[in-house]
Design a protein around this motif. Structure first.
Motif, short mmCIF file in Angstrom:
data_model
loop_
_atom_site.label_atom_id
_atom_site.label_comp_id
_atom_site.label_asym_id
_atom_site.label_seq_id
_atom_site.Cartn_x
_atom_site.Cartn_y
_atom_site.Cartn_z
N TYR A 320 0.84 -1.20 0.00
CA TYR A 320 0.00 0.00 0.00
C TYR A 320 0.87 1.24 0.00
O TYR A 320 1.76 1.40 0.84
N PHE A 321 0.61 2.13 -0.96
CA PHE A 321 1.33 3.39 -1.10
C PHE A 321 0.37 4.52 -0.72
O PHE A 321 -0.77 4.55 -1.20
N ALA A 322 0.83 5.46 0.12
CA ALA A 322 -0.05 6.52 0.60
C ALA A 322 0.65 7.87 0.47
O ALA A 322 1.83 7.96 0.12
N GLY A 323 -0.13 8.95 0.79
CA GLY A 323 0.42 10.29 0.73
C GLY A 323 0.67 10.79 -0.67
O GLY A 323 1.48 11.70 -0.88
N LEU A 324 -0.03 10.23 -1.65
CA LEU A 324 0.17 10.64 -3.04
C LEU A 324 -0.61 11.91 -3.34
O LEU A 324 -1.78 12.03 -2.97
N SER A 325 0.01 12.84 -4.02
CA SER A 325 -0.68 14.07 -4.41
C SER A 325 -1.56 13.80 -5.63
O SER A 325 -1.46 12.77 -6.28
N SER A 326 -2.42 14.77 -5.93
CA SER A 326 -3.30 14.62 -7.09
C SER A 326 -2.50 14.51 -8.38
O SER A 326 -2.95 13.87 -9.34
N ALA A 327 -1.32 15.10 -8.41
CA ALA A 327 -0.49 15.01 -9.61
C ALA A 327 -0.03 13.58 -9.85
O ALA A 327 0.19 13.17 -11.00
N ARG A 328 0.07 12.77 -8.78
CA ARG A 328 0.51 11.39 -8.91
C ARG A 328 -0.57 10.49 -9.52
O ARG A 328 -0.29 9.36 -9.93
N LEU A 329 -1.79 10.98 -9.55
CA LEU A 329 -2.87 10.16 -10.08
C LEU A 329 -2.70 9.87 -11.55
O LEU A 329 -3.23 8.89 -12.08
N ASP A 330 -1.99 10.70 -12.24
CA ASP A 330 -1.76 10.49 -13.67
C ASP A 330 -0.59 9.54 -13.93
O ASP A 330 -0.32 9.20 -15.08
N MET A 331 0.08 9.11 -12.87
CA MET A 331 1.21 8.20 -13.03
C MET A 331 0.73 6.77 -12.85
O MET A 331 0.16 6.42 -11.83
N ARG A 332 0.95 5.97 -13.88
CA ARG A 332 0.57 4.56 -13.83
C ARG A 332 1.75 3.73 -14.32
O ARG A 332 2.32 4.00 -15.37
N PHE A 333 2.11 2.73 -13.54
CA PHE A 333 3.25 1.89 -13.87
C PHE A 333 2.76 0.45 -14.09
O PHE A 333 2.07 -0.11 -13.24
N GLU A 334 3.13 -0.11 -15.23
CA GLU A 334 2.81 -1.50 -15.56
C GLU A 334 4.06 -2.35 -15.42
O GLU A 334 5.16 -1.93 -15.82
N PRO A 335 3.94 -3.56 -14.86
CA PRO A 335 5.10 -4.46 -14.86
C PRO A 335 5.51 -4.79 -16.30
O PRO A 335 4.67 -5.01 -17.17
N LYS A 336 6.80 -4.81 -16.54
CA LYS A 336 7.31 -5.14 -17.87
C LYS A 336 7.32 -6.65 -18.05
O LYS A 336 7.22 -7.42 -17.09
N ALA A 337 7.39 -7.08 -19.32
CA ALA A 337 7.45 -8.50 -19.63
C ALA A 337 8.65 -9.13 -18.94
O ALA A 337 9.78 -8.65 -19.07
N GLY A 338 8.39 -10.17 -18.17
CA GLY A 338 9.47 -10.87 -17.48
C GLY A 338 9.97 -10.19 -16.22
O GLY A 338 10.91 -10.68 -15.59
N GLU A 339 9.36 -9.07 -15.84
CA GLU A 339 9.80 -8.34 -14.64
C GLU A 339 9.13 -8.92 -13.41
O GLU A 339 7.90 -8.96 -13.31
N GLY A 340 9.92 -9.40 -12.46
CA GLY A 340 9.39 -9.94 -11.24
C GLY A 340 8.88 -8.86 -10.30
O GLY A 340 9.11 -7.65 -10.51
N THR A 341 8.21 -9.28 -9.25
CA THR A 341 7.62 -8.33 -8.31
C THR A 341 8.70 -7.47 -7.64
O THR A 341 8.54 -6.25 -7.52
N ALA A 342 9.79 -8.10 -7.20
CA ALA A 342 10.85 -7.34 -6.52
C ALA A 342 11.43 -6.28 -7.44
O ALA A 342 11.67 -5.14 -7.01
N ALA A 343 11.65 -6.62 -8.70
CA ALA A 343 12.20 -5.65 -9.64
C ALA A 343 11.21 -4.52 -9.90
O ALA A 343 11.59 -3.35 -10.04
N PHE A 344 9.92 -4.85 -9.94
CA PHE A 344 8.90 -3.82 -10.17
C PHE A 344 8.84 -2.85 -8.99
O PHE A 344 8.76 -1.63 -9.17
N LEU A 345 8.91 -3.38 -7.77
CA LEU A 345 8.90 -2.51 -6.59
C LEU A 345 10.14 -1.63 -6.55
O LEU A 345 10.07 -0.46 -6.13
N SER A 346 11.25 -2.16 -7.00
CA SER A 346 12.48 -1.35 -7.05
C SER A 346 12.33 -0.22 -8.05
O SER A 346 12.81 0.91 -7.81
N ARG A 347 11.68 -0.49 -9.15
CA ARG A 347 11.46 0.57 -10.15
C ARG A 347 10.53 1.65 -9.60
O ARG A 347 10.73 2.84 -9.85
N LEU A 348 9.54 1.25 -8.84
CA LEU A 348 8.66 2.24 -8.21
C LEU A 348 9.44 3.09 -7.20
O LEU A 348 9.26 4.31 -7.14
#
Length: 639
Positions: A320-348
């Motif tokens: 759970y991610f909190a404290g996001l401003s309204s500007a962050r609502l336009d940011m959407r991140f999709e996991p890449k092909a072959g990207e594991g959960t740990a790598a995706f969280l690191s990218r976030l």
């Protein structure tokens, strides 16, 4: 009647050749064996007495017990072994071969009937055979009747095809191959050997790709299980009777081999693994400061050919991610092909997005739902409570392969992770505002100008600019807060004003002792605002507040709340927001004392000591009057 010598020799040669061909399927050189005389003649053939030299039935036999039947009526044999070949496969050949095999050691009439069928179906001299057949009908009508019965029998028992059907036991992960051998009319027949082979990522219950059996009167089922993903072909063979032809001066047919021929084949897709997935909906789209966060998580599978293994438990983790401003609502991140959960969280994290809370859920099938509560640390039990600073929150959920049991890892081959910023997983954590204010004067007279200074904090920095998001289900900011001024007291008796002094948190209901003086709107943002004394409101209008009556005056700031900020109202009984208004003081004229009439003597000037005493007494009286008056003034001001 006995057969002629050439007939017996032909029978011997033909019988030996055909019998060996059945056993080894070899070329003529492999048949180098002496054919046997099919004696006694009344066992293997019937003599056609009409022409005296002709017989119908077995012409020769070999050591393996195979019988040879003539297909050239009217031809004499020299019993020389000639080239052999397999008769083309068709229903007639399969049926006659089955009869040859079934009735190797039959009675004379059955052998004669087989000779009749052989000439009828494969004879090469039809005109000569017709003359011969007429003589047989006249001499041995029972042989003809027997031939008709045998042919009917062959249609029921001669295998014509191998039918294959497939049923899935557990989706595409396992099932059964069902096989049956059928005759030419499609009816199942028993006793036929067969083999079924799987080509592709699947194995039978014996762990092998092939399984063999013997057909029954009903379908035979063989269980299979997927070992991977992809297409699987089912190949089948079964044993079917064949005929062999030997070409010589006199051509013959005999039983060939029980040849493995191909049956039906099918191809289907299997998949052992599956891809789990999750769909989530925040239980509440708006959560107030200090409240728990709960997410409704539902298990699913990804892909049309992906099927959950029933009863197999998988564990999901939520971030759970909190404290996001309204500007962050336009940011959407999709996991890449072959990207594991740990790598995706690191990218976030590299984009400044780190989880503040965690959740867990377990499932044993697709379509199950769990209410997952956010906690302060992975695997912990302490509930996470939203911060007063507010902002938006969103969940990322994942099935991580390394987090599953060894059994589950056989079916789950990679991580599955949801996207960051999905509308269904996003909520609003409402901020909590604070108000600090002080009236300019805590006491005043009727007719005085009243004012207040209010400081507001806790609104999001961009409050008032968020227009709402329909997809998220979060409404727009409310633009204004309000400041209301209330009066309380007793209009008829100032001494009773204190009976109605503000003493409750909430504003009262208007009545004869409580009245709303006015309400003005101010921007719902952080800052310090002047209310009254001519300072403008949110619409630029100057605000003047006059104390028209004695009593109590209270300033109340309020905000109705919206999807980003909690509602808030300052206390009605806040002493810092209260002004005591009294009647203006007007000094009273002191009464002149009435002096008694004086005698002529008393009106004379006082001299000496008596006169001095009189003057002193007068001064003291005047001072007493002034003192009383000043005390009254000071007392009134203090109220």
């Amino acid at each position: 009647m006995m057969a002629t010598a050439w007939q017996r020799m032909a029978a011997r040669a033909l019988s030996a050749l055909v019998g060996l061909a059945m056993i080894v399927g070899a070329a003529p050189a492999a048949w180098a064996a002496q054919l046997l005389d099919p004696a006694p003649e009344d066992t293997y053939y019937l003599i056609d007495v009409a022409e005296g030299q002709r017989a119908v039935g077995v012409a020769a036999r070999d050591a393996a017990g195979n019988n040879y039947y003539c297909i050239q009526a009217g031809m004499l044999a020299d019993y020389q072994i000639g080239p052999t070949s397999q008769v083309s496969d068709d229903d007639n050949a399969r049926r006659l071969a089955w009869l040859y095999d079934t009735y190797r050691n039959a009675d004379t009439q059955t052998h004669a009937a087989l000779g009749i069928l052989t000439q009828n179906l494969f004879g090469t001299q039809p005109q000569d055979w017709q003359r011969h057949l007429e003589a047989v009908k006249a001499k041995y009508p029972g042989a003809v009747t027997r031939a008709e019965a045998l042919w009917r029998e062959s249609s029921e028992h001669a295998p014509a095809s191998l039918k294959v059907e497939r049923t899935d036991a557990v989706a595409l992960r396992g099932g059964n191959v069902r096989v049956r051998v059928a005759n030419s009319s499609g009816k199942s027949i028993a006793g036929v050997p067969y083999t079924v082979t799987l080509e592709g990522p699947a194995r039978f219950a014996n762990g092998k790709s092939s399984v063999s059996g013997v057909s029954g009167t009903r379908e035979t089922s063989h269980a299979w299980r997927a070992t991977g993903a992809g297409p699987v072909s089912v190949r089948t063979t079964y044993q079917r009777h064949t005929l062999t032809r030997m070409d010589s001066k006199q051509d013959f047919l005999t039983y060939g081999l029980s040849d493995n021929v191909g049956g039906e084949a099918v191809t289907f897709t299997v998949r052992k693994d599956f891809t789990p997935a999750l769909s989530t909906v925040t239980s509440r789209k708006v959560v107030d400061a200090g409240e728990k966060v709960v997410d409704r998580v539902t298990s699913a599978v990804s892909g049309e050919d992906s099927v959950w293994v029933p009863g197999l438990e998988l564990r999901a983790r939520g971030y759970y991610f909190a404290g996001l401003s309204s500007a962050r609502l336009d940011m959407r991140f999709e996991p890449k092909a072959g990207e594991g959960t740990a790598a995706f969280l690191s990218r976030l994290a590299a984009n400044g997005l780190k989880p503040v809370a965690y959740g867990t859920a377990a499932f044993t099938d697709s379509g199950q739902s769990v209410d997952a509560q956010a906690v302060t640390e992975p695997g912990g039990k302490e509930p996470y409570l939203t911060d007063e600073s507010g902002g938006f929150g969103t969940w990322v959920w994942a099935f991580e392969r390394d987090d599953q049991s060894l059994e589950a890892q056989e079916y789950v081959l990679k991580d599955w992770t949801s996207a960051f910023g999905d509308a269904s997983e996003t909520n609003s954590n409402r901020a909590k505002v604070a108000v600090d204010s002080t009236v300019t004067e805590h006491s005043a007279d009727v007719g005085a100008s009243l004012s207040d200074t209010i400081t507001v904090s806790g609104f999001p920095d961009d409050h008032g600019t968020f227009a709402g998001d329909e997809e998220l289900g979060i409404g727009a900011d409310r633009q204004y807060a309000r400041v209301s001024v209330w009066w309380s007291g007793d209009m008829d008796d100032p001494s009773k004003d204190d009976d109605h002094r503000p003493s409750s948190k909430e504003p009262p209901v208007e009545d004869e002792h409580h009245r709303l003086i006015g309400t003005w709107e101010y921007r719902a943002v952080n800052g310090t605002f002047k209310v009254g004394a001519g300072a403008p409101d949110a619409h630029g209008e100057a605000v003047h507040i006059t104390a028209e009556n004695h009593g109590w005056y209270v300033f109340v700031w309020s905000f109705d709340g919206d999807d980003r900020v909690m509602p808030h109202t300052s206390r009605y009984d806040d002493a810092w927001e209260t002004v005591r208004v009294g009647e203006p003081w007007v000094p009273e004229e002191p009464e002149k004392p009435q002096e008694p009439p004086q005698t002529p003597e008393e009106r004379l000037p006082i001299t000496g000591v008596g006169e001095m005493v009189a003057v002193a007494i007068g001064v003291m009286a005047a001072a007493a009057v002034v003192g009383v008056t000043m005390f009254a003034i000071i007392k009134r001001r203090s109220l």
